[in-house]
Design a protein around this motif. Structure first.
Motif, PDB file in Angstrom:
ATOM      1  N   LEU A 201       0.813  -1.218   0.000  1.00 15.47           N
ATOM      2  CA  LEU A 201       0.000   0.000   0.000  1.00 15.47           C
ATOM      3  C   LEU A 201       0.844   1.264   0.000  1.00 15.47           C
ATOM      4  CD1 LEU A 201      -2.791  -0.997   2.549  1.00 15.47           C
ATOM      5  CD2 LEU A 201      -2.891  -1.057   0.067  1.00 15.47           C
ATOM      6  N   GLY A 202       2.162   1.115  -0.111  1.00 19.66           N
ATOM      7  CA  GLY A 202       3.037   2.274  -0.128  1.00 19.66           C
ATOM      8  C   GLY A 202       3.081   3.019   1.192  1.00 19.66           C
ATOM      9  N   ARG A 203       2.869   2.298   2.303  1.00 17.70           N
ATOM     10  CA  ARG A 203       2.823   2.951   3.611  1.00 17.70           C
ATOM     11  C   ARG A 203       4.171   2.995   4.325  1.00 17.70           C
ATOM     12  NH1 ARG A 203      -2.826   0.888   6.544  1.00 17.70           N
ATOM     13  NH2 ARG A 203      -4.238   2.231   5.332  1.00 17.70           N
ATOM     14  N   ALA A 204       5.159   2.238   3.835  1.00 21.80           N
ATOM     15  CA  ALA A 204       6.438   2.163   4.544  1.00 21.80           C
ATOM     16  C   ALA A 204       7.093   3.533   4.665  1.00 21.80           C
ATOM     17  CB  ALA A 204       7.372   1.186   3.841  1.00 21.80           C
ATOM     18  N   ALA A 205       6.840   4.409   3.724  1.00 20.48           N
ATOM     19  CA  ALA A 205       7.477   5.730   3.722  1.00 20.48           C
ATOM     20  C   ALA A 205       7.056   6.574   4.912  1.00 20.48           C
ATOM     21  CB  ALA A 205       7.152   6.463   2.419  1.00 20.48           C
ATOM     22  N   VAL A 206       5.848   6.344   5.439  1.00 19.19           N
ATOM     23  CA  VAL A 206       5.366   7.187   6.539  1.00 19.19           C
ATOM     24  C   VAL A 206       5.674   6.574   7.910  1.00 19.19           C
ATOM     25  CG1 VAL A 206       3.523   8.132   5.110  1.00 19.19           C
ATOM     26  CG2 VAL A 206       3.049   6.164   6.594  1.00 19.19           C
ATOM     27  N   CYS A 207       6.253   5.381   7.937  1.00 18.26           N
ATOM     28  CA  CYS A 207       6.551   4.765   9.235  1.00 18.26           C
ATOM     29  C   CYS A 207       7.993   4.276   9.303  1.00 18.26           C
ATOM     30  CB  CYS A 207       5.567   3.648   9.558  1.00 18.26           C
ATOM     31  SG  CYS A 207       5.340   2.417   8.291  1.00 18.26           S
ATOM     32  N   GLY A 208       8.875   4.986   8.616  1.00 18.10           N
ATOM     33  CA  GLY A 208      10.287   4.631   8.647  1.00 18.10           C
ATOM     34  C   GLY A 208      10.876   4.564  10.043  1.00 18.10           C
ATOM     35  N   PRO A 209      10.622   5.557  10.925  1.00 16.47           N
ATOM     36  CA  PRO A 209      11.181   5.487  12.281  1.00 16.47           C
ATOM     37  C   PRO A 209      10.698   4.270  13.065  1.00 16.47           C
ATOM     38  CG  PRO A 209      10.460   7.713  11.776  1.00 16.47           C
ATOM     39  CD  PRO A 209       9.956   6.850  10.660  1.00 16.47           C
ATOM     40  N   GLU A 210       9.438   3.906  12.871  1.00 10.25           N
ATOM     41  CA  GLU A 210       8.900   2.749  13.593  1.00 10.25           C
ATOM     42  C   GLU A 210       9.524   1.450  13.059  1.00 10.25           C
ATOM     43  OE1 GLU A 210       6.753   6.200  14.282  1.00 10.25           O
ATOM     44  OE2 GLU A 210       6.895   5.248  12.306  1.00 10.25           O
ATOM     45  N   ILE A 211       9.696   1.366  11.749  1.00  6.97           N
ATOM     46  CA  ILE A 211      10.344   0.183  11.176  1.00  6.97           C
ATOM     47  C   ILE A 211      11.768   0.067  11.715  1.00  6.97           C
ATOM     48  CG2 ILE A 211      11.196  -0.844   9.038  1.00  6.97           C
ATOM     49  CD1 ILE A 211       8.772   0.496   7.626  1.00  6.97           C
ATOM     50  N   ASP A 212      12.498   1.178  11.716  1.00  5.74           N
ATOM     51  CA  ASP A 212      13.875   1.163  12.220  1.00  5.74           C
ATOM     52  C   ASP A 212      13.915   0.767  13.690  1.00  5.74           C
ATOM     53  OD1 ASP A 212      14.774   1.959   9.740  1.00  5.74           O
ATOM     54  OD2 ASP A 212      14.987   4.085  10.282  1.00  5.74           O
ATOM     55  N   PHE A 213      12.950   1.259  14.470  1.00  7.85           N
ATOM     56  CA  PHE A 213      12.883   0.936  15.898  1.00  7.85           C
ATOM     57  C   PHE A 213      12.814  -0.575  16.094  1.00  7.85           C
ATOM     58  CE2 PHE A 213      10.766   0.211  19.931  1.00  7.85           C
ATOM     59  CZ  PHE A 213      11.300   1.168  20.779  1.00  7.85           C
ATOM     60  N   MET A 214      11.960  -1.235  15.332  1.00  9.01           N
ATOM     61  CA  MET A 214      11.809  -2.686  15.466  1.00  9.01           C
ATOM     62  C   MET A 214      13.065  -3.420  14.998  1.00  9.01           C
ATOM     63  SD  MET A 214       8.926  -2.598  16.834  1.00  9.01           S
ATOM     64  CE  MET A 214       7.335  -1.755  16.899  1.00  9.01           C
ATOM     65  N   LEU A 215      13.610  -3.024  13.868  1.00  6.44           N
ATOM     66  CA  LEU A 215      14.771  -3.726  13.315  1.00  6.44           C
ATOM     67  C   LEU A 215      15.995  -3.566  14.209  1.00  6.44           C
ATOM     68  CD1 LEU A 215      14.381  -2.959   9.498  1.00  6.44           C
ATOM     69  CD2 LEU A 215      13.674  -4.999  10.770  1.00  6.44           C
ATOM     70  N   GLU A 216      16.111  -2.434  14.878  1.00  6.82           N
ATOM     71  CA  GLU A 216      17.231  -2.206  15.792  1.00  6.82           C
ATOM     72  C   GLU A 216      17.170  -3.147  16.995  1.00  6.82           C
ATOM     73  OE1 GLU A 216      16.750   1.887  16.719  1.00  6.82           O
ATOM     74  OE2 GLU A 216      17.532   2.586  14.782  1.00  6.82           O
ATOM     75  N   ARG A 217      16.027  -3.730  17.244  1.00  4.76           N
ATOM     76  CA  ARG A 217      15.847  -4.632  18.391  1.00  4.76           C
ATOM     77  C   ARG A 217      15.676  -6.079  17.949  1.00  4.76           C
ATOM     78  NH1 ARG A 217      14.793   0.310  19.216  1.00  4.76           N
ATOM     79  NH2 ARG A 217      15.014   1.286  21.282  1.00  4.76           N
ATOM     80  N   GLU A 218      16.214  -6.401  16.798  1.00 11.76           N
ATOM     81  CA  GLU A 218      16.117  -7.774  16.284  1.00 11.76           C
ATOM     82  C   GLU A 218      16.719  -8.775  17.262  1.00 11.76           C
ATOM     83  OE1 GLU A 218      16.854 -10.397  12.232  1.00 11.76           O
ATOM     84  OE2 GLU A 218      17.556  -8.330  12.319  1.00 11.76           O
ATOM     85  N   ALA A 219      17.850  -8.459  17.849  1.00 14.59           N
ATOM     86  CA  ALA A 219      18.484  -9.386  18.791  1.00 14.59           C
ATOM     87  C   ALA A 219      17.590  -9.622  20.007  1.00 14.59           C
ATOM     88  CB  ALA A 219      19.837  -8.855  19.227  1.00 14.59           C
ATOM     89  N   ASP A 220      16.871  -8.579  20.448  1.00 15.90           N
ATOM     90  CA  ASP A 220      15.976  -8.733  21.595  1.00 15.90           C
ATOM     91  C   ASP A 220      14.896  -9.779  21.327  1.00 15.90           C
ATOM     92  OD1 ASP A 220      17.398  -6.778  22.873  1.00 15.90           O
ATOM     93  OD2 ASP A 220      15.904  -5.199  22.577  1.00 15.90           O
TER      94      ASP A 220
END
Length: 366
Positions: free
Chosen positions: A179-198
């Motif tokens: 739906l082309g929504r990733a552009a508006v939630c970049g910070p949230e995506i990064d937040f989750m990916l930064e905690r992959e090890a968790d």
């Protein structure tokens, strides 16, 4: 007569309840199963009648095998401890046709249990005492089921609290971005990916044998505890469809995620979203009191991880659903799932900021 009324007449007859559809009213605030309160006109006895959602639970037979096994075991344990099994554990009726539940003319699965009288069900923890009462009840749930063979339970919703799998699904949703929504939630995506090890911390502890597999409720919100009208204590755990093998720290953590803050789940003003350390302490003390020494030292040490991971996982689920078009969680406005995700991110950040304090609170009561 509508189809639901016809179903109700059929089901009530199958369970030998002396009432009809006219004696039934919609009951509770659940959004998954169809639930009714039915009162027998002559006896005044009340029953909860539910149609199990085929959309949420593809194998109602497995759901009911779990539920019946758990409730009958709980009843025996409660009696052994001098309690009242008719009030402290649900008791499901058997249909005249045999089996653990009844299938209507169209194959819909139904079950019935007597209503637990003189109890209250709350949607929010209006006082710390109420939150503590739920903690004692869920801790006691762990204590009573400590010897139940968790590995014999069906996994009614596969990978339900598999945080690694939840993150993998988020990555797939980001890559597809249909739906082309990733552009508006970049910070949230990064937040989750930064905690992959968790996302692997608790699961790896389970794989390594550090954390034991237990019977877990997997939806430990306040409204899944019936409170005694007279004492205010939680006496009966309900909504057992998601009882599965799992980690006790997840049951603890889901309660913290839900109850140890004062904001709405979709609050748009994140300054109002904060972890309440006092409520965390209230619940921790009560949960461990209810568990009565059942948890291992490692489980107690990992309790803050349970709170963080259940909150992180819920945020991942909200974000994935937002990217996929809001197909799982109901929404009432645009971007609601993204707002829900952001509140979970804020709570995770709060937990990280106060990590040493959370550990100290747990250590205080272990």
């Amino acid at each position: 007569m509508g189809k639901m009324e016809a179903y109700l007449d059929e089901v009530l007859a199958a369970f030998d309840i002396k009432a009809g559809a006219a004696d039934a009213v919609h009951f509770g605030q659940g959004h998954v199963n169809d639930t009714f309160m039915v009162t027998e006109p002559e006896s005044g006895r009340r029953f909860v009648v539910q149609r199990i959602s085929p959309a949420a639970f593809k194998r109602p037979d497995q759901v009911m095998e779990n539920v019946i096994g758990i409730t009958e075991y709980l009843g025996r344990e409660i009696e052994k401890n001098g309690g009242d099994r008719t009030r402290e554990a649900l008791r499901f009726l058997r249909p005249r046709t045999g089996g653990l539940y009844y299938e209507d003319r169209d194959g819909g699965p139904w079950r019935v249990y007597p209503y637990v009288e003189r109890t209250l069900c709350y949607q929010t923890a209006e006082t710390p005492e109420l939150f503590a009462a739920s903690g004692r009840a869920f801790g006691r749930f762990q204590r009573l089921l400590r010897d139940y063979p968790a590995g014999t339970l069906y996994e009614t919703i596969p990978h339900f609290h598999d945080t690694e799998d939840r993150l993998a699904k988020l990555k797939a949703a980001v890559a597809a971005d249909k739906l082309g929504r990733a552009a508006v939630c970049g910070p949230e995506i990064d937040f989750m990916l930064e905690r992959e090890a968790d996302c692997s911390v608790a699961l790896q502890a389970l794989r390594d044998g550090v954390l034991p597999l237990r019977v877990t409720h997997n939806d430990t919100k306040l409204n899944n505890v019936l409170m005694d009208e007279d004492t205010g204590e939680g006496i009966c755990i309900i909504d057992l469809d998601t009882v599965m093998p799992g980690l006790a720290i997840n049951d603890f953590g889901d309660s913290i995620r839900f109850g140890a803050n004062h904001s709405a789940e979709d609050e748009t003003d994140l300054s109002k979203v904060n972890l309440d350390l006092d409520l965390f302490e209230v619940y921790t003390r009560a949960f461990l009191e209810g568990a009565g020494g059942t948890l291992t030292a490692a489980e107690i040490e990992y309790l803050p991880w349970g709170a963080k991971l259940m909150t992180l996982e819920c945020g991942i689920r909200f974000l994935t659903d937002y990217l996929e078009g809001d197909v799982y969680f109901h929404i009432s406005r645009e971007h609601q799932n993204l707002d829900r995700c952001r509140t979970q991110c804020k709570l995770v950040s709060d937990m990280e900021e106060h990590w040493d304090e959370l550990a100290a609170i747990v250590k205080k009561y272990c």
